[in-house]
Design a protein around this motif. Structure first.
Motif, short mmCIF file in Angstrom:
data_model
loop_
_atom_site.label_atom_id
_atom_site.label_comp_id
_atom_site.label_asym_id
_atom_site.label_seq_id
_atom_site.Cartn_x
_atom_site.Cartn_y
_atom_site.Cartn_z
N LEU A 1 0.82 -1.20 0.00
CA LEU A 1 0.00 0.00 0.00
C LEU A 1 0.86 1.26 0.00
O LEU A 1 0.52 2.24 -0.67
CB LEU A 1 -0.92 0.01 1.23
N GLN A 2 1.94 1.24 0.74
CA GLN A 2 2.82 2.40 0.77
C GLN A 2 3.42 2.68 -0.60
O GLN A 2 3.69 3.83 -0.94
CB GLN A 2 3.93 2.20 1.82
N SER A 3 3.61 1.65 -1.40
CA SER A 3 4.15 1.88 -2.75
C SER A 3 3.05 2.35 -3.70
O SER A 3 3.34 2.94 -4.74
CB SER A 3 4.82 0.61 -3.29
N VAL A 4 1.80 2.09 -3.39
CA VAL A 4 0.70 2.49 -4.26
C VAL A 4 0.38 3.97 -4.09
O VAL A 4 0.04 4.65 -5.05
CB VAL A 4 -0.55 1.61 -3.96
N TRP A 5 0.47 4.50 -2.85
CA TRP A 5 0.10 5.89 -2.60
C TRP A 5 0.86 6.89 -3.47
O TRP A 5 0.24 7.78 -4.06
CB TRP A 5 0.27 6.25 -1.13
N PRO A 6 2.18 6.77 -3.60
CA PRO A 6 2.88 7.74 -4.47
C PRO A 6 2.41 7.65 -5.93
O PRO A 6 2.27 8.68 -6.61
CB PRO A 6 4.35 7.34 -4.35
#
Length: 117
Positions: A88-93
């Motif tokens: 998820l942290q990689s999806v936000w950017p």
């Protein structure tokens, strides 16, 4: 005097009969009450036996639970949670980039998004 004695004997017999009837009724009532209490006690004994059987069954089920297996499963779920959180942290950017790109394209084309009104 003999008439007085015979009437006393008659009264005494009637009194004794009345007392006997009252005592018989009391003994009968006590017998019925005891029978009812015994029946109630039997029902309670059955309920207690049923509850004891349920408790024993639950104890067996609880004893059969593999606590080590549960601990391992919790560790696996925690690890998977961490992996998904990282994804998820990689999806936000990327979502922010897409939003900025859409805004730039809308600005070039002169389109106003309906949610901006």
């Amino acid at each position: 005097m003999s008439e007085d004695t015979s009437s006393r004997n008659g009264f005494e017999r009637h009194l004794q009969t009345g007392i006997a009837v009252v005592l018989t009724a009391i003994v009968g009532w006590v017998g019925v009450t005891i029978t009812d209490l015994v029946k109630g006690q039997a029902r309670m004994d059955e309920r207690v036996a049923s509850i004891q059987a349920r408790i024993a069954s639950m104890e067996r089920k609880l004893d059969s639970i593999d606590m080590a297996g549960i601990g391992a499963r919790i560790e696996t779920l925690n690890r998977q949670y961490g992996e998904h959180e990282a994804q998820l942290q990689s999806v936000w950017p990327r979502m922010r980039e897409m939003k900025e790109r859409v805004q730039r394209l809308e600005g070039r084309a002169g389109i106003t998004a309906p949610w901006k009104n």
